[in-house]
Structure formats: C-alpha cells, structure tokens
Design an enzyme around this catalytic site. Structure first.
Site, mmCIF file in Angstrom:
data_model
loop_
_atom_site.group_PDB
_atom_site.id
_atom_site.type_symbol
_atom_site.label_atom_id
_atom_site.label_comp_id
_atom_site.label_asym_id
_atom_site.label_seq_id
_atom_site.Cartn_x
_atom_site.Cartn_y
_atom_site.Cartn_z
ATOM 1 N N ASP A 29 0.858 -1.189 0.000
ATOM 2 C CA ASP A 29 0.000 0.000 0.000
ATOM 3 C C ASP A 29 0.893 1.239 0.000
ATOM 4 O OD1 ASP A 29 -3.218 0.530 1.042
ATOM 5 O OD2 ASP A 29 -1.798 2.204 1.046
ATOM 6 N N ILE A 30 0.494 2.207 -0.815
ATOM 7 C CA ILE A 30 1.299 3.421 -0.976
ATOM 8 C C ILE A 30 1.269 4.288 0.289
ATOM 9 C CG2 ILE A 30 -0.446 5.019 -1.918
ATOM 10 C CD1 ILE A 30 1.535 5.580 -4.219
ATOM 11 N N ASN A 87 -12.773 -3.281 2.804
ATOM 12 C CA ASN A 87 -13.659 -2.139 2.978
ATOM 13 C C ASN A 87 -14.685 -2.192 1.854
ATOM 14 O OD1 ASN A 87 -12.255 -1.099 5.185
ATOM 15 N ND2 ASN A 87 -10.814 0.001 3.876
ATOM 16 N N GLU A 95 -12.202 3.436 -1.018
ATOM 17 C CA GLU A 95 -11.819 4.555 -1.895
ATOM 18 C C GLU A 95 -11.574 4.096 -3.320
ATOM 19 O OE1 GLU A 95 -8.431 6.357 -0.051
ATOM 20 O OE2 GLU A 95 -9.624 7.220 1.581
ATOM 21 N N VAL A 96 -11.051 2.886 -3.461
ATOM 22 C CA VAL A 96 -10.742 2.364 -4.794
ATOM 23 C C VAL A 96 -11.725 1.226 -5.087
ATOM 24 C CG1 VAL A 96 -8.998 1.297 -6.264
ATOM 25 C CG2 VAL A 96 -8.299 2.976 -4.550
ATOM 26 N N HIS A 100 -10.249 -5.300 -3.093
ATOM 27 C CA HIS A 100 -8.903 -5.522 -2.549
ATOM 28 C C HIS A 100 -8.994 -5.923 -1.091
ATOM 29 C CE1 HIS A 100 -9.946 -1.234 -2.275
ATOM 30 N NE2 HIS A 100 -9.328 -1.238 -1.105
ATOM 31 N N HIS A 102 -7.023 -5.929 2.331
ATOM 32 C CA HIS A 102 -5.898 -5.332 3.042
ATOM 33 C C HIS A 102 -5.300 -6.392 3.972
ATOM 34 C CE1 HIS A 102 -6.841 -0.923 2.371
ATOM 35 N NE2 HIS A 102 -8.048 -1.421 2.158
HETATM 36 P P1 AMP Z 1 -9.731 1.398 0.387
HETATM 37 O O1 AMP Z 1 -9.889 2.652 1.210
HETATM 38 O O2 AMP Z 1 -10.132 0.145 1.109
HETATM 39 O O3 AMP Z 1 -10.415 1.539 -0.960
HETATM 40 O O4 AMP Z 1 -8.185 1.239 0.147
HETATM 41 C C1 AMP Z 1 -7.522 1.734 -0.964
HETATM 42 C C2 AMP Z 1 -6.062 1.673 -0.653
HETATM 43 O O5 AMP Z 1 -5.322 1.816 -1.841
HETATM 44 C C3 AMP Z 1 -5.571 2.777 0.306
HETATM 45 O O6 AMP Z 1 -5.016 2.180 1.467
HETATM 46 C C4 AMP Z 1 -4.534 3.527 -0.522
HETATM 47 O O7 AMP Z 1 -3.444 3.973 0.245
HETATM 48 C C5 AMP Z 1 -4.131 2.487 -1.541
HETATM 49 N N1 AMP Z 1 -3.614 2.986 -2.811
HETATM 50 C C6 AMP Z 1 -4.165 3.919 -3.617
HETATM 51 N N2 AMP Z 1 -3.421 4.098 -4.712
HETATM 52 C C7 AMP Z 1 -2.368 3.242 -4.604
HETATM 53 C C8 AMP Z 1 -1.240 2.951 -5.427
HETATM 54 N N3 AMP Z 1 -1.034 3.569 -6.603
HETATM 55 N N4 AMP Z 1 -0.355 2.017 -5.003
HETATM 56 C C9 AMP Z 1 -0.546 1.392 -3.824
HETATM 57 N N5 AMP Z 1 -1.594 1.615 -3.017
HETATM 58 C C10 AMP Z 1 -2.497 2.533 -3.393
#
Ligand code: AMP
Length: 114
Positions: A29-30, A87, A95-96, A100, A102
């Site tokens: 995770d970034i 999530n 957010e994405v 995924h 975690h």
């Molecule tokens: P969520 O809030 O469950 O959708 O988690 C999305 C996760 O993706 C967050 O923890 C972000 O930090 C992570 N994230 C977003 N963009 C990237 C990226 N380019 N590389 C790695 N992690 C990312």
C-alpha cells in the site's frame, strides 16, 4: 469502470509487487497504516464485496486468502497475527472500487477499528 489498480495490473504504473499469479496480484500500500500493509487484488475487475457471488467467486476468494497467508508467512507476521480487511462502499471506507483485501500486520491492531 477501471481504476488505478487496473493500471497496476497492466504494469502501466509502478507498484511494489510482492506476489503475482495468473489471477491475483499483491503489492505494498502506498500509504501504509501498519509496518506491513499489503493490498491483495483479483486481476479481474470486481468493484466491491457486494459484487461477489459465492457460487462464482469461491475459488478466487480462496486464492486471495492463500496469497495473504503466503505473504504473511514470508514477511514474518504469520505467527504474531495480522488483520485482513475488505472495505465495502462509502460507509466501509472504500476509496478504490476494485476489490482488494488489506493485509495489515507488524503491530498490535486496535479494536474497534473506528
Ligand atoms: P480502500 O480505502 O479500502 O479503498 O483502500 C484503498 C487503498 O489503496 C488505500 O489504502 C490507498 O493507500 C491504496 N492505494 C491507492 N493508490 C495506490 C497505489 N497507486 N499504489 C498502492 N496503493 C495505493
């Protein structure tokens, strides 16, 4: 709709990849929330948990868990324990919108998560 994770799968943008198979990709995770914070994703586009069907995705879900266990072992957090989180949706803090899992570890997790 494709997300930034599709670009990572297609190697259009870089990521710190820790595991890859035909169906699953895992990368750091970034913005890590723990000493170990890995995202484990299916390569096919599934937006969120509510799009999953046990009858269709059981094998894929098993592969996500297998990857999590393998990575946890390799990163030395399997014995002390770790947390796996999906999530889902706005209230779940997603957010994405590419499914995924975690994998969080390397410290004692708090509960409730907030
Ligand atoms: P969520 O809030 O469950 O959708 O988690 C999305 C996760 O993706 C967050 O923890 C972000 O930090 C992570 N994230 C977003 N963009 C990237 C990226 N380019 N590389 C790695 N992690 C990312």
């Amino acid at each position: 709709m494709s997300t930034i994770f599709s670009k990572i799968i297609n190697k259009e943008i870089p990521a710190d990849i820790v595991f890859e198979s035909d169906s699953v990709l895992a990368f750091k995770d970034i913005k890590p929330q723990a000493p170990v914070h890995i995202l484990i994703i299916p390569k096919i586009e599934i937006p969120k948990v509510t799009d999953l069907k046990g009858s269709e995705h059981a094998v894929l879900l098993g592969e996500l868990i297998d990857a999590a266990n393998k990575i946890a072992k390799e990163m030395g957090i399997a014995d002390d324990g770790f947390r796996l989180v999906f999530n889902c949706g706005d209230n779940g803090g997603q957010e994405v919108y590419h499914l995924h899992l975690h994998l969080l570890g390397g410290r004692k997790m708090k509960w409730p998560p907030g």
